[in-house]
Design a protein around this motif. Structure first.
Motif, PDB file in Angstrom:
ATOM      1  N   ASN A 416       0.731  -1.159  -0.112  1.00 35.62           N
ATOM      2  CA  ASN A 416      -0.033   0.141  -0.073  1.00 35.62           C
ATOM      3  C   ASN A 416       0.828   1.264  -0.044  1.00 35.62           C
ATOM      4  N   PHE A 417       2.157   1.149   0.333  1.00 34.07           N
ATOM      5  CA  PHE A 417       3.060   2.388   0.267  1.00 34.07           C
ATOM      6  C   PHE A 417       4.141   2.246  -0.527  1.00 34.07           C
ATOM      7  N   HIS A 418       4.742   1.103  -0.599  1.00 35.78           N
ATOM      8  CA  HIS A 418       5.997   1.275  -1.251  1.00 35.78           C
ATOM      9  C   HIS A 418       6.150   1.895  -2.779  1.00 35.78           C
ATOM     10  N   SER A 419       7.137   2.249  -3.226  1.00 39.56           N
ATOM     11  CA  SER A 419       7.371   2.876  -4.639  1.00 39.56           C
ATOM     12  C   SER A 419       8.134   2.046  -5.522  1.00 39.56           C
ATOM     13  N   ALA A 420       7.633   1.532  -6.684  1.00 39.73           N
ATOM     14  CA  ALA A 420       8.459   0.761  -7.488  1.00 39.73           C
ATOM     15  C   ALA A 420       9.168   1.759  -8.450  1.00 39.73           C
ATOM     16  N   GLU A 421      10.391   1.554  -8.422  1.00 46.19           N
ATOM     17  CA  GLU A 421      11.317   2.683  -8.819  1.00 46.19           C
ATOM     18  C   GLU A 421      11.794   2.011 -10.260  1.00 46.19           C
ATOM     19  N   ILE A 422      11.499   2.531 -11.775  1.00 47.10           N
ATOM     20  CA  ILE A 422      11.915   1.859 -12.720  1.00 47.10           C
ATOM     21  C   ILE A 422      11.775   3.086 -13.965  1.00 47.10           C
ATOM     22  N   GLY A 423      12.897   3.029 -14.756  1.00 48.65           N
ATOM     23  CA  GLY A 423      12.723   4.102 -16.047  1.00 48.65           C
ATOM     24  C   GLY A 423      11.780   3.786 -16.798  1.00 48.65           C
ATOM     25  N   GLU A 424      11.381   4.649 -17.709  1.00 47.48           N
ATOM     26  CA  GLU A 424      10.215   4.618 -18.611  1.00 47.48           C
ATOM     27  C   GLU A 424      10.478   3.464 -19.621  1.00 47.48           C
ATOM     28  N   GLN A 425      11.449   3.725 -20.412  1.00 51.63           N
ATOM     29  CA  GLN A 425      11.712   2.580 -21.486  1.00 51.63           C
ATOM     30  C   GLN A 425      11.703   1.149 -20.722  1.00 51.63           C
ATOM     31  N   ALA A 426      12.319   0.882 -19.565  1.00 50.90           N
ATOM     32  CA  ALA A 426      12.191  -0.522 -19.116  1.00 50.90           C
ATOM     33  C   ALA A 426      11.094  -0.809 -18.870  1.00 50.90           C
ATOM     34  N   MET A 427      10.005   0.052 -18.151  1.00 50.65           N
ATOM     35  CA  MET A 427       8.817  -0.157 -17.883  1.00 50.65           C
ATOM     36  C   MET A 427       7.923  -0.676 -19.081  1.00 50.65           C
ATOM     37  N   ARG A 428       8.263   0.185 -20.003  1.00 50.09           N
ATOM     38  CA  ARG A 428       7.485  -0.214 -21.256  1.00 50.09           C
ATOM     39  C   ARG A 428       7.647  -1.439 -21.869  1.00 50.09           C
ATOM     40  N   GLU A 429       8.974  -1.790 -21.646  1.00 46.60           N
ATOM     41  CA  GLU A 429       9.513  -3.291 -22.443  1.00 46.60           C
ATOM     42  C   GLU A 429       9.038  -4.340 -21.466  1.00 46.60           C
ATOM     43  N   SER A 430       8.779  -4.062 -20.176  1.00 55.17           N
ATOM     44  CA  SER A 430       8.582  -5.474 -19.546  1.00 55.17           C
ATOM     45  C   SER A 430       7.318  -5.439 -18.992  1.00 55.17           C
ATOM     46  N   ASP A 431       6.854  -4.834 -17.742  1.00 50.45           N
ATOM     47  CA  ASP A 431       5.515  -4.905 -17.257  1.00 50.45           C
ATOM     48  C   ASP A 431       4.480  -4.407 -18.089  1.00 50.45           C
ATOM     49  N   LEU A 432       4.677  -3.259 -18.497  1.00 49.60           N
ATOM     50  CA  LEU A 432       3.625  -2.438 -19.253  1.00 49.60           C
ATOM     51  C   LEU A 432       3.392  -3.166 -20.931  1.00 49.60           C
ATOM     52  N   LEU A 433       4.442  -3.791 -21.118  1.00 45.74           N
ATOM     53  CA  LEU A 433       4.159  -4.624 -22.459  1.00 45.74           C
ATOM     54  C   LEU A 433       3.393  -5.696 -22.252  1.00 45.74           C
ATOM     55  N   ALA A 434       3.620  -6.550 -21.050  1.00 40.11           N
ATOM     56  CA  ALA A 434       2.618  -7.692 -20.651  1.00 40.11           C
ATOM     57  C   ALA A 434       1.217  -6.980 -20.648  1.00 40.11           C
ATOM     58  N   PHE A 435       0.886  -6.070 -20.085  1.00 40.73           N
ATOM     59  CA  PHE A 435      -0.257  -5.264 -20.007  1.00 40.73           C
ATOM     60  C   PHE A 435      -0.886  -4.938 -21.476  1.00 40.73           C
TER      61      PHE A 435
END
Length: 942
Positions: A416-435
């Motif tokens: 409920n509180f932690h922040s997942a820190e990740i760059g935009e390109q890495a996020m798009r090519e991993s978790d967001l690509l799955a979505f």
């Protein structure tokens, strides 16, 4: 590289296209649906010329019968499908309808649609195709078939998908009088059928020129004029209109109070043990309906492994406890995922629910994540495709599915509180690509935003994720609901893209989407247009998925169908990790078997939290009292005994059970047996992560003791995910069964005896231990941790290199690689070839079963990137194929274009870099079997 077009001067193309269109196109009604149907496919075409003709004709869809897609061979390099290239140039949807999608050479029909597709059929209807097309005001259900449809399943498809929309049927469809009557269909010319909702149908011949030299193709232009609007007091009940038009008409009639009523749900189980909200059937969420306007209530049920009945609050309601997400992902079989989703959707509908909180697609970045059992592994292509099919399955039953948890909710500790820190390109090519892949294939009606923060901003207040990515770039038309307890504001969340707060009266500090949001709208902080958009998104989703037209009914579930779906998932999703000396399957001369541990005399373990299914046709918890018994427990064992199932499969053998609490006693029993089978369990749950990767309760010592006493020891793992295996070299056979659900015992027995040949392949990399992980130590894991959780989780350590990509980048050797899995037979691959143009790459390869029993293998296609690339290797496609002994097939594998590309953060586009790559046909991420060099021309992926 190949080319699929002949050169043609621009002036000639324009003249050719205009003359063809002008001479053949009749004037169409202003409000009509048009289909151009060709009887033969071109072997090549000039895309510019044909595209210009189609645009001049202004056709909504193009269908082509009698299409053959030839297979590449080692001696021939064929061009990609010219019709696919045409679709790419036009920006149209392209679908090939084949009875055998895995075949290298395919026969069938092609559909190209100019109109957006809001729903469709797929793996569940080979040879048949359904597209629900949206022209901006109307919606049309269009059905086509392969040239020869092998299954007259069109009646079932039409009845299950049409939702009263105007329908058109084209192609060689085996129709009968019952279908015509039930669907309200009437026959037109040349096997064309259309339904009520169309006022008239006309057909005109068309000559379509494919280039300057060839004879034109003959076709028919079917023009279907829509009926006049229904009008009256309830225009939103006009099923010829699309969901957006119906929602717009309904929103215009709603009062302010009725609008705000749609924006927050109540906890469907009541507050603080009090009564259920009036009208709620008893589950996760409830939004009252508006009887004055005919708006049904929203009834939301948990979750991703079956329909829950918390505490048995709905007396008599039972459901199928499906296997866990990794079990489904391990099948690498989209059909299995669809069937599982359809099972859950059907049972939700039969228990009066119209929303299922399913569709979990968060990537496994750490095997200690307590909620991995709800997810689908570490790779965005595999997870996205299979979760997308599961979502499609749910929604095929007229139940809205969510897609969750958006995004980066990859650990439960301090979620409920932690922040997942990740760059935009890495996020798009991993978790967001799955979505993105799951969204594209599954088209979920709702997306659930996550608890955690992403780069400092809460998921349910994240303008970049919800507005910029989801709604603008991905053009998501549905609504965003919050997770239960995920809302921290009213106007900020609403302006960032949140459309509905979930059970805020119980889980949040305030019902932010009631009085606080009312004040924000009244004061102009939140525009009235945004309020109407929130309501319209919810209503259009309810219209699109049949909540108005086919409301749920309370009827008994189909227990047998649910059991069959669950058992098949386990049979295809259990992974044979090790089988030295061919100990499995159990030979007929194995007459004395001892089963040890894991409560295998009673059942199989399941995960904890909101998703656990506690009431089934076989009863409730088979082993009550195992701690914890309160949230996120109780620890549940589904009543499906591996002991009894194995006795049923091997009535000739003597099979005894030892509980394994006493290692010495277990060892003595093992020594007296021909084979010892140890069942090892690991419980995990929502809201808490596992403190380590070790089996709990002294089970490692138990396995080591048994293996020392009997060298013929089998270990069956029922775990959340990978665990340490310190005894591995002493145990010849290991099978990973995950959390196998209500038919887990029966499925495990069929696999151990060889009645079914294992075909599961790991959807995750199996590390040796936590030292190989990007974050070997994480503070705050487990119950009552010594150290408090960290405020942030640094995902930039691995970025987009999740799982096998991390291991490849770091040169690490895992215990078992991603994609690994053994069989009771052997397979040989030969003659890998490919075609490539732009974003389309299709590989073909010969596969042969060289063993003595039937079995299935998963052909895995990887792209090895040039030296120096941040990501060394990527899965780009896969195909599962079943073969009889000695049987050989040439199969095709279509690559996911975005898996070959990188995301350009400057212009928000996926781009394939021009250059030399290596294509690998592999048995796992670490075991290439065939490789060929490939040159990609580069370009933007559309």
């Amino acid at each position: 590289m190949k080319t699929i077009t002949k050169p043609l001067a621009l002036t000639a193309a324009i003249a050719l296209s205009l003359s063809a269109a002008a001479s053949a196109a009749p004037a169409a009604p202003a409000d009509a649906f048009t289909v151009l149907r060709l009887e033969q496919a071109p072997t090549y075409l000039d895309t510019a010329a044909v595209a210009a003709q189609l645009q001049a004709l202004d056709v909504d869809a193009l269908t082509i019968d009698n299409v053959t897609r030839a297979a590449d061979t080692p001696d021939s390099a064929l061009a990609p499908d010219p019709l696919a290239a045409l679709a790419d140039q036009l920006g149209y949807t392209y679908r090939f309808v084949s009875a055998d999608p895995a075949a290298a050479e395919q026969h069938g029909s092609v559909v190209l649609s100019r109109l957006p597709v809001e729903a469709e059929s797929g793996v569940e209807t080979p040879g048949l195709n359904y597209l629900r097309l949206n022209d901006g005001r109307h919606v049309v259900a269009m059905y086509t078939a392969a040239a020869v449809s092998p299954d007259p399943g069109i009646k079932t498809l039409v009845e299950g998908s049409r939702l009263g929309a105007p329908a058109v049927l084209l192609g060689s469809l085996p129709l009968d009088g019952m279908l015509l009557d039930a669907g309200g269909l009437q026959a037109g010319a040349k096997q064309q059928y259309y339904s009520a909702g169309f006022a008239s149908a006309t057909s005109a011949p068309i000559k379509l020129r494919i280039d300057a030299d060839s004879a034109p193709l003959s076709g028919q232009l079917l023009t279907l004029a829509y009926t006049a609007p229904v009008g009256g007091d309830t225009p939103w009940m006009d099923t010829t209109l699309n969901a957006d038009a119906r929602a717009k008409a309904l929103v215009a009639k709603m009062t302010v109070d009725e609008k705000f009523q749609m924006l927050h749900s109540y906890f469907g189980l009541g507050k603080d043990g009090g009564p259920l909200p009036e009208g709620a059937v008893g589950s996760a969420g409830f939004v009252p309906g508006v009887p004055r306007l005919g708006i049904p209530a929203q009834q939301s049920a948990d979750a991703g492994v079956g329909v829950t009945n918390p505490g048995g609050i709905r007396k008599g309601d039972i459901a199928t406890a499906m296997p866990s997400g990794p079990s489904t992902a391990s099948t690498w079989n989209p059909q299995i995922a669809f069937t599982g989703g359809a099972t859950m959707g059907r049972e939700a509908w039969q228990q009066r629910f119209n929303i299922l909180l399913a569709g979990s697609v968060n990537l496994q970045r750490d095997p200690r994540n307590g909620r991995n059992f709800e997810y689908a592994g570490e790779d965005p292509v595999l997870a996205g495709r299979l979760v997308g099919e599961s979502i499609r399955g749910v929604q095929s039953q007229h139940v809205i599915s969510t897609m969750k948890h958006f995004a980066l909710n990859d650990m439960e500790t301090s979620r409920n509180f932690h922040s997942a820190e990740i760059g935009e390109q890495a996020m798009r090519e991993s978790d967001l690509l799955a979505f993105e892949i799951a969204l594209d294939s599954g088209k979920p009606g709702s997306v659930m935003c996550s608890y955690n923060r992403i780069n400092g901003t809460y998921g349910c207040e994240h303008d970049y994720l919800m507005n910029q990515v989801l709604k603008q770039e991905w053009k998501f038309p549905g609504f965003v609901m919050s997770d239960w307890g995920g809302v921290h504001s009213g106007s900020k969340a609403a302006l960032a893209g949140l459309d509905q707060q979930s059970a805020g009266e119980v889980f949040d500090k305030a019902v932010y989407f009631d009085q606080p949001l009312r004040l924000a709208v009244a004061g102009g902080t939140v525009p009235q247009a945004r309020l109407d958009d929130m309501v319209a998104r919810i209503l259009r989703t309810m219209f699109a998925h049949g909540n108005f037209d086919l409301p749920p009914q309370h009827v008994p579930i189909d227990v047998a169908a649910g059991f069959a779906a669950a058992q098949r998932t386990v049979e295809e999703g259990s992974v044979l990790l090790r089988n030295e000396g061919g100990l499995l399957p159990l030979a007929k001369d194995v007459q004395r078997i001892v089963i040890i541990g894991g409560h295998a005399d009673k059942g199989v373990i399941g995960g904890g939290g909101s998703s656990h299914v506690g009431f089934t046709a076989r009863g409730t918890n088979a082993v009550p009292g195992v701690l914890p018994t309160t949230w996120p427990g109780p620890v549940i064992f589904h009543p499906s005994s591996p002991l009894e199932a194995l006795r049923a499969e091997r009535p000739d053998a003597t099979i005894q059970y030892v509980d394994g609490r006493d290692v010495a006693a277990a060892a003595r029993a093992a020594a007296a047996a021909d084979v010892a089978i140890v069942f090892a369990t690991q419980w995990s749950a929502e809201s808490v992560d596992l403190p380590h990767m070790q089996l709990p309760d002294n089970q490692d010592a138990l396995i080591a003791g048994v293996a020392k006493a009997n060298p013929k020891t089998v270990v069956v793992l029922e775990t959340n995910g990978p665990v340490e295996l310190p005894w591995l070299q002493q145990v010849p056979a290991v099978m990973q069964a995950w959390y196998p659900g209500i038919r887990g015992g029966e499925a495990i027995a069929t696999l151990l005896t060889g009645k079914v040949n294992p075909s599961g392949r790991l959807p995750v990399t199996w590390p040796i231990d936590a030292s190989q992980l990007p974050r070997p130590h994480v503070n705050g894991l487990g119950f009552n941790p010594k150290n408090k959780p960290d405020d942030t989780i640094d995902y930039d350590i691995e970025g987009a290199n999740v799982g096998y990509k991390w291991f490849a980048a770091k040169g690490l050797v895992p215990q078992f690689p991603f994609g690994h899995g053994l069989s009771y037979t052997q397979f040989q691959y030969d003659n890998l070839t490919y075609t490539a143009m732009g974003q389309r790459l299709v590989a073909t390869v010969d596969i042969r079963n060289t063993g003595k029993v039937a079995g299935a293998d998963v052909a895995q296609l990887y792209l090895k990137l040039p030296e120096g690339s941040t990501t060394p290797i990527r899965l780009i496609g896969f195909q599962k194929v079943m073969l009889q002994p000695g049987e050989s097939r040439r199969i095709r594998i279509e690559a996911e274009p975005k898996a070959m590309a990188s995301f350009d953060t400057a212009d928000k586009q996926w781009k394939i870099a021009e250059g030399r790559y290596e294509l690998q046909l592999s048995r796992s991420a670490s075991e290439p079997l065939q490789t060929v060099p490939v040159v990609l021309s580069g370009g933007v992926v559309r």
